[in-house]
Design a protein around this motif. Structure first.
Motif, PDB file in Angstrom:
ATOM      1  N   PHE A  77      96.659  52.710  39.723  1.00  0.00           N
ATOM      2  CA  PHE A  77      95.287  53.111  39.392  1.00  0.00           C
ATOM      3  C   PHE A  77      94.803  54.146  40.391  1.00  0.00           C
ATOM      4  O   PHE A  77      95.003  53.999  41.600  1.00  0.00           O
ATOM      5  CB  PHE A  77      94.337  51.907  39.425  1.00  0.00           C
ATOM      6  CG  PHE A  77      92.900  52.303  39.230  1.00  0.00           C
ATOM      7  CD1 PHE A  77      92.427  52.637  37.971  1.00  0.00           C
ATOM      8  CD2 PHE A  77      92.031  52.384  40.313  1.00  0.00           C
ATOM      9  CE1 PHE A  77      91.105  53.033  37.790  1.00  0.00           C
ATOM     10  CE2 PHE A  77      90.720  52.771  40.141  1.00  0.00           C
ATOM     11  CZ  PHE A  77      90.250  53.098  38.869  1.00  0.00           C
ATOM     12  N   THR A  78      94.149  55.192  39.890  1.00  0.00           N
ATOM     13  CA  THR A  78      93.621  56.206  40.786  1.00  0.00           C
ATOM     14  C   THR A  78      92.216  56.613  40.399  1.00  0.00           C
ATOM     15  O   THR A  78      91.873  56.703  39.214  1.00  0.00           O
ATOM     16  CB  THR A  78      94.540  57.443  40.827  1.00  0.00           C
ATOM     17  OG1 THR A  78      94.050  58.353  41.823  1.00  0.00           O
ATOM     18  CG2 THR A  78      94.587  58.153  39.482  1.00  0.00           C
ATOM     19  N   SER A  79      91.401  56.809  41.416  1.00  0.00           N
ATOM     20  CA  SER A  79      90.055  57.347  41.266  1.00  0.00           C
ATOM     21  C   SER A  79      89.589  57.807  42.637  1.00  0.00           C
ATOM     22  O   SER A  79      90.033  57.275  43.659  1.00  0.00           O
ATOM     23  CB  SER A  79      89.080  56.310  40.713  1.00  0.00           C
ATOM     24  OG  SER A  79      87.794  56.881  40.536  1.00  0.00           O
ATOM     25  N   VAL A  80      88.679  58.777  42.659  1.00  0.00           N
ATOM     26  CA  VAL A  80      88.085  59.212  43.918  1.00  0.00           C
ATOM     27  C   VAL A  80      86.565  59.177  43.836  1.00  0.00           C
ATOM     28  O   VAL A  80      85.892  59.601  44.768  1.00  0.00           O
ATOM     29  CB  VAL A  80      88.602  60.623  44.293  1.00  0.00           C
ATOM     30  CG1 VAL A  80      87.928  61.699  43.431  1.00  0.00           C
ATOM     31  CG2 VAL A  80      88.415  60.916  45.771  1.00  0.00           C
ATOM     32  N   THR A  81      86.010  58.655  42.736  1.00  0.00           N
ATOM     33  CA  THR A  81      84.563  58.699  42.540  1.00  0.00           C
ATOM     34  C   THR A  81      83.891  57.346  42.692  1.00  0.00           C
ATOM     35  O   THR A  81      82.707  57.194  42.384  1.00  0.00           O
ATOM     36  CB  THR A  81      84.238  59.302  41.160  1.00  0.00           C
ATOM     37  OG1 THR A  81      84.978  58.616  40.144  1.00  0.00           O
ATOM     38  CG2 THR A  81      84.593  60.775  41.123  1.00  0.00           C
TER      39      THR A  81
ATOM     40  N   SER B 154      88.421  65.665  37.298  1.00  0.00           N
ATOM     41  CA  SER B 154      89.177  65.353  38.510  1.00  0.00           C
ATOM     42  C   SER B 154      90.583  64.866  38.132  1.00  0.00           C
ATOM     43  O   SER B 154      91.269  65.526  37.355  1.00  0.00           O
ATOM     44  CB  SER B 154      88.422  64.323  39.353  1.00  0.00           C
ATOM     45  OG  SER B 154      89.018  64.177  40.630  1.00  0.00           O
ATOM     46  N   SER B 155      91.024  63.710  38.606  1.00  0.00           N
ATOM     47  CA  SER B 155      92.413  63.301  38.387  1.00  0.00           C
ATOM     48  C   SER B 155      92.750  63.079  36.922  1.00  0.00           C
ATOM     49  O   SER B 155      93.912  63.173  36.525  1.00  0.00           O
ATOM     50  CB  SER B 155      92.711  62.019  39.168  1.00  0.00           C
ATOM     51  OG  SER B 155      91.997  60.909  38.650  1.00  0.00           O
ATOM     52  N   SER B 156      91.747  62.777  36.100  1.00  0.00           N
ATOM     53  CA  SER B 156      92.003  62.534  34.677  1.00  0.00           C
ATOM     54  C   SER B 156      92.239  63.809  33.893  1.00  0.00           C
ATOM     55  O   SER B 156      92.815  63.768  32.792  1.00  0.00           O
ATOM     56  CB  SER B 156      90.823  61.769  34.050  1.00  0.00           C
ATOM     57  OG  SER B 156      90.646  60.511  34.637  1.00  0.00           O
ATOM     58  N   SER B 157      91.813  64.948  34.432  1.00  0.00           N
ATOM     59  CA  SER B 157      91.810  66.180  33.636  1.00  0.00           C
ATOM     60  C   SER B 157      93.192  66.617  33.180  1.00  0.00           C
ATOM     61  O   SER B 157      93.413  66.928  32.009  1.00  0.00           O
ATOM     62  CB  SER B 157      91.142  67.320  34.425  1.00  0.00           C
ATOM     63  OG  SER B 157      89.857  67.585  33.931  1.00  0.00           O
ATOM     64  N   VAL B 158      94.147  66.672  34.106  1.00  0.00           N
ATOM     65  CA  VAL B 158      95.471  67.150  33.724  1.00  0.00           C
ATOM     66  C   VAL B 158      96.121  66.176  32.741  1.00  0.00           C
ATOM     67  O   VAL B 158      96.944  66.583  31.905  1.00  0.00           O
ATOM     68  CB  VAL B 158      96.357  67.376  34.960  1.00  0.00           C
ATOM     69  CG1 VAL B 158      96.871  66.062  35.550  1.00  0.00           C
ATOM     70  CG2 VAL B 158      97.522  68.315  34.656  1.00  0.00           C
ATOM     71  N   LEU B 159      95.739  64.903  32.784  1.00  0.00           N
ATOM     72  CA  LEU B 159      96.267  63.923  31.836  1.00  0.00           C
ATOM     73  C   LEU B 159      95.655  64.125  30.455  1.00  0.00           C
ATOM     74  O   LEU B 159      96.318  63.880  29.438  1.00  0.00           O
ATOM     75  CB  LEU B 159      96.014  62.507  32.344  1.00  0.00           C
ATOM     76  CG  LEU B 159      96.556  62.205  33.753  1.00  0.00           C
ATOM     77  CD1 LEU B 159      96.265  60.763  34.138  1.00  0.00           C
ATOM     78  CD2 LEU B 159      98.058  62.493  33.837  1.00  0.00           C
ATOM     79  N   HIS B 160      94.405  64.576  30.389  1.00  0.00           N
ATOM     80  CA  HIS B 160      93.806  64.938  29.105  1.00  0.00           C
ATOM     81  C   HIS B 160      94.534  66.137  28.506  1.00  0.00           C
ATOM     82  O   HIS B 160      94.792  66.176  27.294  1.00  0.00           O
ATOM     83  CB  HIS B 160      92.321  65.250  29.276  1.00  0.00           C
ATOM     84  CG  HIS B 160      91.443  64.037  29.263  1.00  0.00           C
ATOM     85  ND1 HIS B 160      90.473  63.822  28.308  1.00  0.00           N
ATOM     86  CD2 HIS B 160      91.407  62.952  30.082  1.00  0.00           C
ATOM     87  CE1 HIS B 160      89.867  62.668  28.544  1.00  0.00           C
ATOM     88  NE2 HIS B 160      90.419  62.123  29.622  1.00  0.00           N
ATOM     89  N   VAL B 161      94.868  67.112  29.337  1.00  0.00           N
ATOM     90  CA  VAL B 161      95.617  68.273  28.848  1.00  0.00           C
ATOM     91  C   VAL B 161      97.000  67.839  28.374  1.00  0.00           C
ATOM     92  O   VAL B 161      97.492  68.306  27.335  1.00  0.00           O
ATOM     93  CB  VAL B 161      95.728  69.352  29.948  1.00  0.00           C
ATOM     94  CG1 VAL B 161      96.527  70.558  29.439  1.00  0.00           C
ATOM     95  CG2 VAL B 161      94.341  69.802  30.404  1.00  0.00           C
TER      96      VAL B 161
END
Length: 363
Positions: free
Chosen positions: A104-108, A313-320
């Motif tokens: 699991f990853t998050s920075v917010t 943030s970290s989710s963006s490249v996974l959406h792409v």
């Protein structure tokens, strides 16, 4: 090699136009008319059309403490993480009890127990599932998460792993802060989640799981760049650090590092058919395009994702990546997935679409 079996995304239900968000935030963030005008110009030039926010727009006017904001993070992040993870597992045709590792990853936002621990009973994972929460990697963490899961699956070829990313960037926007960092961030970042199911090579072959293989990855940490991107904790939450220096880091390092990574795999830039770039912002995408000398349209999916949901943030490249997996790809086609984050750090992940199962059987 490991294989990406499925990717799923989740977005909050509250969707607003960039103009609506700008109109609400402008008087909150900047009281000086000149700074308000600057905020409006920067929001308008961000190339973001809409964003999904975890709270109704009017609730951002409330004066919340860091603790209150973080409580909202834990509740909403868990809900979005569960939605993305359930959908990814369903697409992969796997039950939650098949998962051997959850990252699991998050920075917010922060919590202990971490969100991955909260997901275990909600999803019905085994009690012996391995957990690896990651914090502090920021925008690079989606790419780094894939790379670290790949490292694990190289040693566990029968294994199943789940990567979950949740970023609620809107909860970090600071009121009464008209710094350039906050003006830029308030117009660029959105909220969202993503989940990636990956399997080891033996599991992929045995179960006929399709999807691109992770061939290799490389990490880079650039010295003397720690003040370029990041967060500073404060009484009111995480204060963003977001400077123009990120483009300088890309220009100085990214082209050579990408070329060197590919060369070590016996490849050149011309051998890459698909580019999956973190949509860090207009200037970041332009720097990627320029530095890698990419043809027109090579980063269209990244531009489209940024316009539709902002920088997650970290989710963006996974959406792409999720958008890319919906397109057709020919066997042996290669893709380079990459992102930047605090440090400044970079992660490169080389993907390759495998031969169809029936073709391998015939051979």
């Amino acid at each position: 090699m490991s294989r990406i079996a499925a990717v799923a995304t989740a977005l909050p239900e509250h969707t607003y136009s960039q103009q609506a968000i700008t109109d609400m935030l402008a008087p909150m963030v900047a009281t000086n008319p000149g700074r308000q005008a600057l905020l409006r110009r920067m929001h308008a030039s961000s190339k973001v059309r809409t964003r999904h926010l975890v709270l109704p727009l009017e609730e951002y006017r409330d004066a919340l403490t860091f603790g209150q904001t973080n409580d909202r993070f834990v509740a909403e992040a868990t809900r979005l993480a569960e939605a993305a993870a359930r959908e990814a597992l369903a697409r992969a045709g796997l039950g939650a009890d098949a998962v051997d590792l959850i990252v699991f990853t998050s920075v917010t936002g922060i919590s202990a127990p971490s969100v991955d621990a909260l997901l275990v009973p909600r999803l019905g994972m085994r009690k012996d599932v391995k957990r690896m929460p990651m914090f502090g990697l920021g925008c690079v963490a989606g790419a780094s998460g894939i790379a670290r899961v790949h490292d694990y699956l190289e040693g566990h070829p029968d294994g199943v792993a789940l990567l979950v990313s949740v970023e609620l960037c809107s909860l970090t926007v600071q009121k009464d802060d008209d710094s350039m960092d906050n003006l830029v961030a308030s117009g660029l970042f959105g909220d969202g989640a993503a989940a990636v199911v990956m399997v080891g090579a033996a599991r992929a072959d045995r179960d006929g799981i399709t999807g691109p293989d992770v061939v290799a990855s490389r990490s880079r940490l650039y010295p003397d760049s720690g003040d370029v991107i990041g967060f500073r904790p404060s009484e009111t939450g995480f204060r963003v650090i977001l400077t123009a220096g990120v483009v300088e880091v890309i220009d100085a390092n990214f082209p050579a590092d990408a070329a060197s990574f590919l060369a070590d795999q016996g490849l050149g830039l011309h051998d890459v058919g698909t580019w999956i770039a973190h949509p860090g912002g207009p200037k970041v995408l332009e720097a990627f395009q320029r530095g890698l000398a990419l043809p027109a349209g090579a980063l269209d999916r990244s531009w489209a994702s940024m316009a539709a949901v902002g920088n997650l943030s970290s989710s963006s490249v996974l959406h792409v990546l999720a958008d890319e997996l919906r397109a057709a790809h020919h066997p042996e086609e290669r893709a380079l997935l990459f992102a930047l984050g605090p440090g400044v750090s970079a992660e490169f992940v080389l993907l390759r679409w495998p031969e169809p199962v029936e073709a391998l059987a015939a051979a």
